[in-house]
Design a protein around this motif. Sequence first.
Motif, PDB file in Angstrom:
ATOM      1  N   ASN A 180     -85.482  61.898  69.506  1.00  0.00           N
ATOM      2  CA  ASN A 180     -86.730  62.455  68.918  1.00  0.00           C
ATOM      3  C   ASN A 180     -85.914  62.882  67.605  1.00  0.00           C
ATOM      4  OD1 ASN A 180     -88.606  61.394  70.617  1.00  0.00           O
ATOM      5  ND2 ASN A 180     -88.130  63.037  71.824  1.00  0.00           N
ATOM      6  N   GLY A 181     -85.044  62.526  66.865  1.00  0.00           N
ATOM      7  CA  GLY A 181     -84.561  62.779  65.707  1.00  0.00           C
ATOM      8  C   GLY A 181     -83.558  64.176  65.788  1.00  0.00           C
ATOM      9  N   GLU A 182     -83.194  64.115  67.113  1.00  0.00           N
ATOM     10  CA  GLU A 182     -81.998  64.957  67.280  1.00  0.00           C
ATOM     11  C   GLU A 182     -80.877  64.184  67.572  1.00  0.00           C
ATOM     12  OE1 GLU A 182     -81.094  69.025  70.002  1.00  0.00           O
ATOM     13  OE2 GLU A 182     -82.641  67.807  70.305  1.00  0.00           O
ATOM     14  N   ARG A 183     -79.678  64.575  67.053  1.00  0.00           N
ATOM     15  CA  ARG A 183     -78.410  64.001  67.254  1.00  0.00           C
ATOM     16  C   ARG A 183     -77.788  64.415  68.792  1.00  0.00           C
ATOM     17  NH1 ARG A 183     -74.200  62.152  62.792  1.00  0.00           N
ATOM     18  NH2 ARG A 183     -75.900  60.800  62.404  1.00  0.00           N
ATOM     19  N   LEU A 184     -77.753  63.661  69.713  1.00  0.00           N
ATOM     20  CA  LEU A 184     -77.008  63.979  70.891  1.00  0.00           C
ATOM     21  C   LEU A 184     -76.116  63.127  71.021  1.00  0.00           C
ATOM     22  CD1 LEU A 184     -80.010  65.270  73.260  1.00  0.00           C
ATOM     23  CD2 LEU A 184     -78.660  66.671  71.995  1.00  0.00           C
ATOM     24  N   TYR A 185     -75.107  63.640  72.062  1.00  0.00           N
ATOM     25  CA  TYR A 185     -73.724  62.822  72.398  1.00  0.00           C
ATOM     26  C   TYR A 185     -73.553  62.854  74.044  1.00  0.00           C
ATOM     27  CZ  TYR A 185     -72.538  64.293  67.738  1.00  0.00           C
ATOM     28  OH  TYR A 185     -72.769  64.429  66.261  1.00  0.00           O
ATOM     29  N   VAL A 186     -73.635  61.512  74.208  1.00  0.00           N
ATOM     30  CA  VAL A 186     -73.560  60.965  75.730  1.00  0.00           C
ATOM     31  C   VAL A 186     -72.484  60.523  76.176  1.00  0.00           C
ATOM     32  CG1 VAL A 186     -74.650  59.523  77.507  1.00  0.00           C
ATOM     33  CG2 VAL A 186     -76.380  60.318  75.745  1.00  0.00           C
ATOM     34  N   SER A 187     -72.060  61.263  77.394  1.00  0.00           N
ATOM     35  CA  SER A 187     -70.583  61.140  77.899  1.00  0.00           C
ATOM     36  C   SER A 187     -70.656  59.921  79.071  1.00  0.00           C
ATOM     37  CB  SER A 187     -69.939  62.326  78.241  1.00  0.00           C
ATOM     38  OG  SER A 187     -68.540  62.076  79.085  1.00  0.00           O
ATOM     39  N   TYR A 188     -70.353  58.583  78.749  1.00  0.00           N
ATOM     40  CA  TYR A 188     -70.610  57.611  79.551  1.00  0.00           C
ATOM     41  C   TYR A 188     -69.313  57.757  80.560  1.00  0.00           C
ATOM     42  CZ  TYR A 188     -74.506  55.661  77.040  1.00  0.00           C
ATOM     43  OH  TYR A 188     -75.832  55.474  76.524  1.00  0.00           O
ATOM     44  N   GLY A 189     -68.236  58.607  80.261  1.00  0.00           N
ATOM     45  CA  GLY A 189     -66.938  58.678  81.209  1.00  0.00           C
ATOM     46  C   GLY A 189     -67.370  59.734  82.464  1.00  0.00           C
ATOM     47  N   TYR A 200     -76.022  60.442  83.172  1.00  0.00           N
ATOM     48  CA  TYR A 200     -74.640  60.695  82.242  1.00  0.00           C
ATOM     49  C   TYR A 200     -74.998  61.966  81.433  1.00  0.00           C
ATOM     50  CZ  TYR A 200     -74.160  55.762  82.695  1.00  0.00           C
ATOM     51  OH  TYR A 200     -74.066  54.540  83.265  1.00  0.00           O
ATOM     52  N   THR A 201     -73.879  62.785  81.486  1.00  0.00           N
ATOM     53  CA  THR A 201     -73.736  64.134  80.893  1.00  0.00           C
ATOM     54  C   THR A 201     -73.845  64.084  79.242  1.00  0.00           C
ATOM     55  OG1 THR A 201     -72.061  64.752  82.562  1.00  0.00           O
ATOM     56  CG2 THR A 201     -72.275  66.329  80.662  1.00  0.00           C
ATOM     57  N   ALA A 202     -74.787  64.839  78.674  1.00  0.00           N
ATOM     58  CA  ALA A 202     -75.130  64.911  77.328  1.00  0.00           C
ATOM     59  C   ALA A 202     -74.484  66.204  76.767  1.00  0.00           C
ATOM     60  CB  ALA A 202     -76.627  64.733  77.154  1.00  0.00           C
ATOM     61  N   TYR A 203     -74.115  66.071  75.661  1.00  0.00           N
ATOM     62  CA  TYR A 203     -73.501  67.203  74.716  1.00  0.00           C
ATOM     63  C   TYR A 203     -74.302  67.397  73.511  1.00  0.00           C
ATOM     64  CZ  TYR A 203     -69.744  67.330  78.410  1.00  0.00           C
ATOM     65  OH  TYR A 203     -69.003  67.310  79.338  1.00  0.00           O
ATOM     66  N   GLU A 204     -74.303  68.594  72.827  1.00  0.00           N
ATOM     67  CA  GLU A 204     -74.953  68.972  71.608  1.00  0.00           C
ATOM     68  C   GLU A 204     -73.966  68.714  70.382  1.00  0.00           C
ATOM     69  OE1 GLU A 204     -76.401  72.914  71.655  1.00  0.00           O
ATOM     70  OE2 GLU A 204     -77.842  72.525  73.209  1.00  0.00           O
ATOM     71  N   ASP A 205     -72.801  68.626  70.738  1.00  0.00           N
ATOM     72  CA  ASP A 205     -71.616  68.311  69.728  1.00  0.00           C
ATOM     73  C   ASP A 205     -70.808  67.302  70.063  1.00  0.00           C
ATOM     74  OD1 ASP A 205     -70.764  70.171  71.742  1.00  0.00           O
ATOM     75  OD2 ASP A 205     -68.604  70.087  70.750  1.00  0.00           O
ATOM     76  N   GLU A 206     -70.199  66.581  69.108  1.00  0.00           N
ATOM     77  CA  GLU A 206     -69.274  65.487  69.179  1.00  0.00           C
ATOM     78  C   GLU A 206     -67.905  65.825  69.805  1.00  0.00           C
ATOM     79  OE1 GLU A 206     -68.553  63.587  65.541  1.00  0.00           O
ATOM     80  OE2 GLU A 206     -68.171  65.567  64.431  1.00  0.00           O
ATOM     81  N   GLY A 208     -67.792  67.670  72.604  1.00  0.00           N
ATOM     82  CA  GLY A 208     -68.280  67.630  74.014  1.00  0.00           C
ATOM     83  C   GLY A 208     -67.933  69.001  74.500  1.00  0.00           C
ATOM     84  N   THR A 209     -68.156  70.131  73.953  1.00  0.00           N
ATOM     85  CA  THR A 209     -67.984  71.428  74.467  1.00  0.00           C
ATOM     86  C   THR A 209     -69.257  72.322  74.851  1.00  0.00           C
ATOM     87  OG1 THR A 209     -67.913  72.279  72.030  1.00  0.00           O
ATOM     88  CG2 THR A 209     -65.991  71.805  73.117  1.00  0.00           C
TER      89      THR A 209
END
Length: 251
Positions: A180-189, A200-206, A208-209
Amino acid sequence: MEIREATLEDADRIRAIAHDSLRSSYTDFLPSETIDEAVAQWYDDDALADEIDDENALVLVVEDDGDVVAFSQTELVGDGHTTGRILWLHVDPDRRGDGVGVRLLARTREELLEEGAAEIHGVVLEKNELGNEFYATHGFERAGTREIEVGEERYTENVYVGSDLERTGEWRALETVDANGERLYVSYGEPARGSHAPFYTAYEDEDGTERYGWFCGNCDSFDTAMDAMGRVECNDCGNRRKATRWDASYL
């Protein structure tokens, strides 16, 4: 000494070993009440039955002279269920140091490979010094860390990868997803078994912190909810994840 798949007849011994093993390894930094509650929920008869019957899960026990003295709990996760993840490997504290854990680890890895695993991960809290040493001295390399919450405290968990296996890629494997317009980062690992598809775990930053929450692999939704013991449910499609160990509760 025999290593075999667990049955419900092993339930009492599995609970007792998990309780004694966790108390032995974790009470220096975890409240005993947290451990007791976790064992009661993760290893009641219904939870164990689900694990034993799940085709993407494996519970092995070590039986010596008619007594179960250790068990491992693993799962096959990720796309095509090709990542074998060791959730727990518990040995009765009275039997530690006599080779039971090493034999169980070897058999667990063999079984996961036979079931189609291309890579094997192990996870252990950073403060569990013996657990980290066990992985590091038996063919695993520390590939990274992740932050989790146990109760109201935040802890670091180390992720180990079997060093003698061909890597399938970076263990975290972050990919950008628009929410919805927000960039999130999904960890497929970092997948977790769900009733319909993995979460899958999702992070707010690229990097993964900063943990955001969970991404449902069944309907591509971030609208998920988690309880204090790690059970996750997608509010859009009903996909569910059972709790089998502590996890981050940031939702």
